[in-house]
Design a protein around this motif. Structure first.
Motif, PDB file in Angstrom:
ATOM      1  N   MET A   1       0.566  -1.227  -0.139  1.00 35.59           N
ATOM      2  CA  MET A   1      -0.020  -0.112  -0.007  1.00 35.59           C
ATOM      3  C   MET A   1       0.988   1.235  -0.109  1.00 35.59           C
ATOM      4  SD  MET A   1      -2.941   1.511  -0.089  1.00 35.59           S
ATOM      5  CE  MET A   1      -4.030   0.311   0.063  1.00 35.59           C
ATOM      6  N   GLU A   2       1.940   1.278   0.808  1.00 35.89           N
ATOM      7  CA  GLU A   2       2.790   2.558   0.948  1.00 35.89           C
ATOM      8  C   GLU A   2       3.366   2.695  -0.565  1.00 35.89           C
ATOM      9  OE1 GLU A   2       2.733   4.902   3.176  1.00 35.89           O
ATOM     10  OE2 GLU A   2       1.327   3.354   3.853  1.00 35.89           O
ATOM     11  N   ARG A   3       3.719   1.760  -1.234  1.00 38.61           N
ATOM     12  CA  ARG A   3       4.415   1.744  -2.443  1.00 38.61           C
ATOM     13  C   ARG A   3       3.352   2.602  -3.430  1.00 38.61           C
ATOM     14  NH1 ARG A   3       6.246  -3.730  -5.335  1.00 38.61           N
ATOM     15  NH2 ARG A   3       3.741  -3.760  -5.567  1.00 38.61           N
ATOM     16  N   SER A   4       2.166   2.055  -3.474  1.00 35.38           N
ATOM     17  CA  SER A   4       1.154   2.448  -4.428  1.00 35.38           C
ATOM     18  C   SER A   4       0.801   4.040  -3.960  1.00 35.38           C
ATOM     19  CB  SER A   4      -0.129   1.797  -4.093  1.00 35.38           C
ATOM     20  OG  SER A   4      -0.077   0.342  -4.723  1.00 35.38           O
ATOM     21  N   ARG A   5       0.568   4.232  -2.724  1.00 35.30           N
ATOM     22  CA  ARG A   5       0.505   5.726  -2.376  1.00 35.30           C
ATOM     23  C   ARG A   5       1.726   6.361  -2.745  1.00 35.30           C
ATOM     24  NH1 ARG A   5      -0.539   6.645   3.737  1.00 35.30           N
ATOM     25  NH2 ARG A   5      -0.690   8.804   3.190  1.00 35.30           N
ATOM     26  N   ALA A   6       2.837   6.103  -2.748  1.00 40.27           N
ATOM     27  CA  ALA A   6       4.047   7.085  -3.049  1.00 40.27           C
ATOM     28  C   ALA A   6       3.901   7.366  -4.835  1.00 40.27           C
ATOM     29  CB  ALA A   6       5.136   6.249  -2.742  1.00 40.27           C
ATOM     30  N   PHE A   7       3.296   6.401  -5.522  1.00 43.42           N
ATOM     31  CA  PHE A   7       3.079   6.624  -6.922  1.00 43.42           C
ATOM     32  C   PHE A   7       1.889   7.451  -7.045  1.00 43.42           C
ATOM     33  CE2 PHE A   7       0.825   5.368 -10.809  1.00 43.42           C
ATOM     34  CZ  PHE A   7       1.939   5.677 -11.596  1.00 43.42           C
ATOM     35  N   LEU A  20      -7.739  11.833   0.198  1.00 42.74           N
ATOM     36  CA  LEU A  20      -8.508  12.372   1.146  1.00 42.74           C
ATOM     37  C   LEU A  20      -8.971  11.404   2.258  1.00 42.74           C
ATOM     38  CD1 LEU A  20     -11.533  13.368  -1.397  1.00 42.74           C
ATOM     39  CD2 LEU A  20      -9.865  14.835  -0.375  1.00 42.74           C
ATOM     40  N   THR A  21      -8.689  10.355   2.316  1.00 43.58           N
ATOM     41  CA  THR A  21      -8.858   9.196   3.389  1.00 43.58           C
ATOM     42  C   THR A  21      -7.963   8.195   3.386  1.00 43.58           C
ATOM     43  OG1 THR A  21     -11.396   9.608   3.119  1.00 43.58           O
ATOM     44  CG2 THR A  21     -10.532   7.586   4.328  1.00 43.58           C
ATOM     45  N   VAL A  22      -7.376   8.182   4.735  1.00 41.68           N
ATOM     46  CA  VAL A  22      -6.256   6.855   4.801  1.00 41.68           C
ATOM     47  C   VAL A  22      -6.753   5.987   5.963  1.00 41.68           C
ATOM     48  CG1 VAL A  22      -3.903   6.273   5.408  1.00 41.68           C
ATOM     49  CG2 VAL A  22      -4.309   8.330   3.753  1.00 41.68           C
ATOM     50  N   VAL A  23      -7.036   4.722   5.780  1.00 41.62           N
ATOM     51  CA  VAL A  23      -7.188   3.833   6.899  1.00 41.62           C
ATOM     52  C   VAL A  23      -6.025   2.994   6.828  1.00 41.62           C
ATOM     53  CG1 VAL A  23      -8.698   2.024   7.426  1.00 41.62           C
ATOM     54  CG2 VAL A  23      -9.727   4.037   6.518  1.00 41.62           C
ATOM     55  N   GLN A  24      -5.267   3.047   8.077  1.00 40.94           N
ATOM     56  CA  GLN A  24      -4.227   2.100   8.098  1.00 40.94           C
ATOM     57  C   GLN A  24      -4.430   0.790   8.148  1.00 40.94           C
ATOM     58  OE1 GLN A  24      -1.039   3.488   8.023  1.00 40.94           O
ATOM     59  NE2 GLN A  24      -2.015   5.366   7.699  1.00 40.94           N
ATOM     60  N   PRO A  25      -3.640   0.062   7.890  1.00 43.70           N
ATOM     61  CA  PRO A  25      -3.729  -1.715   8.065  1.00 43.70           C
ATOM     62  C   PRO A  25      -4.116  -1.830   9.514  1.00 43.70           C
ATOM     63  CG  PRO A  25      -1.797  -1.283   7.083  1.00 43.70           C
ATOM     64  CD  PRO A  25      -2.223   0.140   7.183  1.00 43.70           C
ATOM     65  N   GLY A  26      -5.118  -2.673   9.778  1.00 40.83           N
ATOM     66  CA  GLY A  26      -5.868  -3.052  10.742  1.00 40.83           C
ATOM     67  C   GLY A  26      -6.956  -2.145  11.546  1.00 40.83           C
ATOM     68  N   GLU A  27      -7.048  -0.945  10.858  1.00 42.67           N
ATOM     69  CA  GLU A  27      -8.291  -0.093  11.376  1.00 42.67           C
ATOM     70  C   GLU A  27      -9.510  -0.639  10.575  1.00 42.67           C
ATOM     71  OE1 GLU A  27      -7.229   3.700  10.597  1.00 42.67           O
ATOM     72  OE2 GLU A  27      -5.625   3.789  12.008  1.00 42.67           O
ATOM     73  N   VAL A  35      -6.871   3.623   0.944  1.00 38.48           N
ATOM     74  CA  VAL A  35      -6.463   5.039   0.656  1.00 38.48           C
ATOM     75  C   VAL A  35      -7.671   5.536  -0.162  1.00 38.48           C
ATOM     76  CG1 VAL A  35      -5.101   7.160  -0.343  1.00 38.48           C
ATOM     77  CG2 VAL A  35      -4.153   5.105   0.817  1.00 38.48           C
ATOM     78  N   GLY A  36      -8.436   6.644   0.007  1.00 40.07           N
ATOM     79  CA  GLY A  36      -9.503   7.362  -0.913  1.00 40.07           C
ATOM     80  C   GLY A  36      -9.140   8.483  -1.700  1.00 40.07           C
ATOM     81  N   TYR A  37      -9.025   8.747  -2.921  1.00 40.03           N
ATOM     82  CA  TYR A  37      -8.696   9.976  -3.620  1.00 40.03           C
ATOM     83  C   TYR A  37      -9.903  10.454  -4.373  1.00 40.03           C
ATOM     84  CZ  TYR A  37      -3.817   8.024  -3.433  1.00 40.03           C
ATOM     85  OH  TYR A  37      -3.004   7.690  -3.029  1.00 40.03           O
ATOM     86  N   GLY A  38      -9.962  11.759  -4.287  1.00 40.83           N
ATOM     87  CA  GLY A  38     -11.101  12.632  -5.129  1.00 40.83           C
ATOM     88  C   GLY A  38     -11.094  13.840  -5.072  1.00 40.83           C
ATOM     89  N   ASN A  39     -11.975  14.816  -4.873  1.00 45.79           N
ATOM     90  CA  ASN A  39     -12.144  16.160  -4.886  1.00 45.79           C
ATOM     91  C   ASN A  39     -12.918  16.617  -3.830  1.00 45.79           C
ATOM     92  OD1 ASN A  39     -12.314  15.669  -8.114  1.00 45.79           O
ATOM     93  ND2 ASN A  39     -10.640  16.790  -7.557  1.00 45.79           N
ATOM     94  N   PHE A  44     -13.670   9.210  -4.870  1.00 41.84           N
ATOM     95  CA  PHE A  44     -14.131   8.266  -6.075  1.00 41.84           C
ATOM     96  C   PHE A  44     -13.313   7.486  -6.586  1.00 41.84           C
ATOM     97  CE2 PHE A  44     -12.576  12.377  -8.040  1.00 41.84           C
ATOM     98  CZ  PHE A  44     -11.557  11.989  -8.823  1.00 41.84           C
ATOM     99  N   LEU A  45     -12.037   7.421  -6.062  1.00 44.05           N
ATOM    100  CA  LEU A  45     -11.034   6.184  -6.176  1.00 44.05           C
ATOM    101  C   LEU A  45     -10.721   5.667  -4.990  1.00 44.05           C
ATOM    102  CD1 LEU A  45      -9.255   4.624  -8.421  1.00 44.05           C
ATOM    103  CD2 LEU A  45      -7.613   6.232  -8.209  1.00 44.05           C
ATOM    104  N   TRP A  46     -10.683   4.356  -4.770  1.00 39.85           N
ATOM    105  CA  TRP A  46     -10.262   3.571  -3.619  1.00 39.85           C
ATOM    106  C   TRP A  46      -9.145   2.765  -3.967  1.00 39.85           C
ATOM    107  CZ3 TRP A  46     -12.050   5.443   1.053  1.00 39.85           C
ATOM    108  CH2 TRP A  46     -13.216   6.048   0.975  1.00 39.85           C
ATOM    109  N   LEU A  47      -7.956   2.935  -3.146  1.00 34.27           N
ATOM    110  CA  LEU A  47      -7.044   1.673  -3.402  1.00 34.27           C
ATOM    111  C   LEU A  47      -6.983   0.690  -2.224  1.00 34.27           C
ATOM    112  CD1 LEU A  47      -3.944   3.787  -4.599  1.00 34.27           C
ATOM    113  CD2 LEU A  47      -5.522   2.484  -6.182  1.00 34.27           C
ATOM    114  N   ARG A  48      -7.049  -0.376  -2.324  1.00 29.03           N
ATOM    115  CA  ARG A  48      -7.338  -1.195  -1.178  1.00 29.03           C
ATOM    116  C   ARG A  48      -6.213  -2.172  -1.249  1.00 29.03           C
ATOM    117  NH1 ARG A  48     -12.334  -5.049   0.080  1.00 29.03           N
ATOM    118  NH2 ARG A  48     -11.476  -6.267   1.983  1.00 29.03           N
TER     119      ARG A  48
END
Length: 119
Positions: A1-7, A20-27, A35-39, A44-48
């Protein structure tokens, strides 16, 4: 996940999409986090991180100009993406199609496209 966030965080910021939103592993019962991205305040885009990388996944983002395509491409390469199609016209799709393609750190094809007037 950190590699994806860094990109994704700097790449998407180049085209006006924010983390916009970050939920750490285990939460919240999710072992890998997300991680949620949008405006504004609406992601509107979630990486899980669920341990599986999408096969044949293609993410495409519409941008408002050719300069936006270049900003996306440059930011993606700077963030560790690999070229998968430099900015340019793609008449095989339609007149006025101007896009760029990169592979993210997991090999997912990510595109920014401007649907402008035919040239």
């Amino acid at each position: 996940m950190e590699r994806s966030r860094a990109f994704y965080t700097p790449t998407l910021a180049a085209i006006g999409i924010d983390e916009l939103t970050v939920v750490q592993p285990g939460e919240r019962g999710n072992p890998g986090g997300w991680v949620g991205y949008g405006n504004g305040d609406k992601p509107f885009l979630w990486l899980r991180d669920d341990g599986a990388v999408g096969e044949r996944t293609h993410l495409a983002f519409s941008v408002g100009s050719r300069e936006g395509v270049h900003a996306f491409y440059d930011a993606a390469l700077a963030a560790g993406g690999k070229d998968n199609g430099a900015p340019g016209t793609r008449p095989e799709y339609h007149d006025g199609y101007y896009g760029a393609f990169v592979l993210d750190p997991d090999g997912i094809n990510v595109e920014a496209v401007f649907h402008g007037p035919a040239t």
